[in-house]
Enzyme design. Structure first.
Site, PDB file in Angstrom:
ATOM      1  N   CYS A 170     -14.198 -12.914 -10.281  1.00 44.30           N
ATOM      2  CA  CYS A 170     -12.764 -12.647 -10.223  1.00 44.30           C
ATOM      3  C   CYS A 170     -12.151 -13.861  -9.535  1.00 44.30           C
ATOM      4  O   CYS A 170     -12.508 -14.175  -8.392  1.00 44.30           O
ATOM      5  CB  CYS A 170     -12.522 -11.371  -9.414  1.00 44.30           C
ATOM      6  SG  CYS A 170     -10.778 -11.048  -9.127  1.00 44.30           S
ATOM      7  N   CYS A 229       4.709  -7.376  -5.712  1.00 41.31           N
ATOM      8  CA  CYS A 229       4.263  -6.021  -6.045  1.00 41.31           C
ATOM      9  C   CYS A 229       3.976  -5.261  -4.751  1.00 41.31           C
ATOM     10  O   CYS A 229       3.297  -5.783  -3.856  1.00 41.31           O
ATOM     11  CB  CYS A 229       3.016  -6.072  -6.924  1.00 41.31           C
ATOM     12  SG  CYS A 229       3.267  -7.022  -8.432  1.00 41.31           S
ATOM     13  N   CYS A 266       0.162  -4.630  -3.287  1.00 35.90           N
ATOM     14  CA  CYS A 266      -0.815  -5.721  -3.309  1.00 35.90           C
ATOM     15  C   CYS A 266      -0.732  -6.585  -2.053  1.00 35.90           C
ATOM     16  O   CYS A 266       0.359  -6.989  -1.641  1.00 35.90           O
ATOM     17  CB  CYS A 266      -0.570  -6.574  -4.550  1.00 35.90           C
ATOM     18  SG  CYS A 266      -1.688  -7.970  -4.697  1.00 35.90           S
ATOM     19  N   CYS A 289      -9.613  -5.405  -5.737  1.00 36.10           N
ATOM     20  CA  CYS A 289      -8.327  -5.743  -6.362  1.00 36.10           C
ATOM     21  C   CYS A 289      -7.196  -5.586  -5.367  1.00 36.10           C
ATOM     22  O   CYS A 289      -7.071  -4.551  -4.730  1.00 36.10           O
ATOM     23  CB  CYS A 289      -7.992  -4.792  -7.500  1.00 36.10           C
ATOM     24  SG  CYS A 289      -9.024  -4.931  -8.920  1.00 36.10           S
TER      25      CYS A 289
END
Ligand code: SAH
Length: 350
Positions: free
Chosen positions: A106, A117, A120, A338
């Site tokens: 990743c 966002c 995040c 993530c």
């Protein structure tokens, strides 16, 4: 002192031309090309099959500017997070995710991110700059080396789901993918590469025009403009209408099925009505949906949806004919999952 030219920013042809001027034989360019793109040489000193005088000449004209690993953390689930130090002292993070049937890297496309966002951690870092294509390439190359050293397996997949918005660094991301997939680069298949976007409609169309062969994932998270504006402010200028039009264009040009990512936030986007809206949106084109477990971030405003809620949501989508997978989080204990990449070692979130 003036900055030396980045030798990796030259094409093979440009290198050949410059070597003519330096009165070096043409075949030297191909030799160096291999050191730079396949053998991962950090500098000219390491190019041991070249005459010393030539290496010194190179040294006086060029630099490789290869990044270095500044920090490594190992998760209990074997995920490895790496901090990379760039030539100008900036940092980005990349993650190696070992799974039974695949080995995924990743990687990041920008230092920080300009999007805000709300779920995040990277969104809290200012976007400092775009990464150059060789810096994107280095992350893949170095994580690949880490995969073989630590687990005895090469990388099989690459996802642009680290820091930054890849479609706001379009040309460098495209160039990096060219080098990653080239026979004289890492030789990986574009079918094993996924670029993930928050939904920059204009650039999704451009991907279609460029007839790209890699996969596209769209971070959707809500299929209702009002909700999506709140979760992802980029939606204010790239509404769901603009996004669906761009995706249809992309599909028409490439024939590639799109993946929708949907982070499940408790009571925020996990109700039956949300599922209905998501199904209606996803069905405008051949697609699949990944429901992603929310990874908590420091001082976050959301809770993750319960396992039951996720399964109920999945069932509703499937009843509407959608293809759905639930994605479990990896590397949470080391903030490698993530949305958790935030250069924490360096930028403690207060
Ligand atoms: N800018 C790109 C790539 C980076 S984000 C994009 O938006 O797609 C990569 C994925 O991680 C996206 O789907 C993003 O929505 C998701 N993500 C971000 N924060 C998260 C969090 N806290 N928990 C789970 N997934 C998150």
């Amino acid at each position: 002192m003036t900055e030396k030219q980045n030798i990796r920013h030259l094409s093979l042809e440009e290198l050949q031309e410059q070597f003519l001027e330096l009165e070096e034989p043409r075949f030297r360019a191909a030799q160096i090309w291999q050191w730079l793109w396949q053998k991962g040489a950090p500098g000219f000193h390491e190019m041991t099959n070249l005459p010393k005088a030539f290496r010194e000449k190179l040294e006086s004209h060029y630099d490789v500017y290869r990044m270095s690993v500044s920090d490594r953390q190992l998760s209990t689930d074997k995920t490895i997070k790496c901090g990379f130090r760039l030539y100008d002292g900036e940092f980005v993070e990349g993650v190696l995710i070992p799974q039974e049937s695949r080995m995924t890297a990743c990687i990041s496309s920008q230092v920080g991110c300009s999007l805000t966002c709300s779920f995040c951690a990277t969104a809290r870092l200012p976007r400092k700059r775009n990464l150059f294509f060789d810096e994107i390439y280095d992350q893949v190359d170095m994580i690949n080396r880490m995969a073989t050293e630590s687990y005895g397996v090469h990388l099989s997949n690459i996802v642009f789901m680290g820091m930054g918005e890849p479609l706001l660094n379009y040309s460098q991301v495209m160039k990096a993918i060219e080098r990653i997939t080239a026979e004289d680069g890492l030789g990986m298949s574009p079918k094993r590469i996924t670029v993930s976007t928050a939904g920059i409609a204009k650039m999704i169309k451009k991907l279609g025009d460029d007839d790209v062969k890699f996969n596209l994932a769209v971070s959707l998270h809500a299929a209702n403009d009002e909700k999506r504006n709140k979760i992802m402010p980029i939606n204010e200028t790239n509404s769901l209408g603009a996004l669906s039009e761009a995706l249809l264009y992309f599909y028409d040009k490439t024939g590639t099925r799109v993946t929708f990512e949907y982070v499940m936030l408790q009571d925020e986007n996990d109700t039956p009505k949300d599922a209905e809206e998501l199904a209606a949106f996803a069905k405008i084109l051949p697609s699949k949906i990944n429901l992603i477990e929310y990874n908590p971030i420091e001082n976050g405003i959301y809770q993750k949806s319960s396992g039951n809620a996720m399964h109920r949501f999945k069932d509703l989508l499937e009843q509407k004919g959608c293809i759905v997978n639930i994605r479990r989080s990896r590397g949470q204990d080391i903030d490698a999952a993530c949305g958790q990449l935030a250069n924490k070692q360096l930028n403690p979130v207060i």
